[in-house]
Write an enzyme that holds these catalytic residues in place. Structure first.
Site, PDB file in Angstrom:
ATOM      1  N   HIS A  16     -33.092 -21.879-128.097  1.00 52.63           N
ATOM      2  CA  HIS A  16     -33.328 -20.443-127.981  1.00 52.63           C
ATOM      3  C   HIS A  16     -32.711 -19.688-129.152  1.00 52.63           C
ATOM      4  CE1 HIS A  16     -29.167 -19.655-126.814  1.00 52.63           C
ATOM      5  NE2 HIS A  16     -29.260 -20.718-126.026  1.00 52.63           N
ATOM      6  N   GLU A  99     -29.106 -25.624-119.255  1.00 49.48           N
ATOM      7  CA  GLU A  99     -27.862 -25.675-119.996  1.00 49.48           C
ATOM      8  C   GLU A  99     -26.715 -26.160-119.108  1.00 49.48           C
ATOM      9  OE1 GLU A  99     -30.171 -23.489-119.825  1.00 49.48           O
ATOM     10  OE2 GLU A  99     -30.692 -22.814-121.822  1.00 49.48           O
TER      11      GLU A  99
END
Length: 160
Positions: A16, A99
């Protein structure tokens, strides 16, 4: 053989763009943050360079896309493929690639983590990933229940 003719499956990993916490060096895992305007620009620039017909990633050739359910990952996916054929039916949101949970270190910078570990007498310890209870539970397929006060949570060869 040209890339357009390649039959070998390929995997592309896309990280990201910038968030407020990545900008500040904070450990970010499960906290759901959106991209900053700079992060949006980063992703758009990457998409322009890499994604589209005749480019490294041709959306017509994509079989599947797995995305973390975090906002920053979903935003990145939407932005990187903007202006291409619709890939929505190929996208799967999954916690399987989400994550890491940084536990009590979530949102802290390295200096804060070091100070916290020193305060608790953990600054001299060196715990490798394979030594940790988390690793043993993961290998055994046992769900990991972490306490919010568990400062001994350790990553592979991580010793701040």
């Amino acid at each position: 053989m040209s890339d357009l003719d390649a039959t070998t499956p390929r995997v592309f990993l896309v990280r990201h763009g910038e968030t407020e916490w990545t900008k500040n060096g904070r450990y970010t895992g499960i906290t759901d943050l959106e991209l900053t305007p700079a992060g949006v620009n980063q992703v758009m620039a990457t998409g322009t360079q890499l994604v589209g017909p005749g480019k490294l990633i041709d959306s017509a050739m994509i079989a599947r896309v797995w995305v973390s359910p975090r906002k920053r990952a979903q935003q990145t996916c939407q932005l990187i493929f903007s202006g291409t054929d619709d890939i929505a039916d190929k996208v799967t949101l999954t916690e399987d690639i989400a994550e890491w949970d940084h536990g009590v270190y979530e949102g802290l910078v390295m200096g804060e983590i070091r100070a916290r570990r020193k305060e608790k007498g953990l600054d001299g310890e060196r715990c490798t990933w394979s030594d940790s209870a988390l690793f043993r539970q993961a290998v055994a397929g046992v769900p990991f229940a972490r306490s919010d006060t568990d400062d001994a949570f350790a990553w592979g060869n991580w010793n701040p």
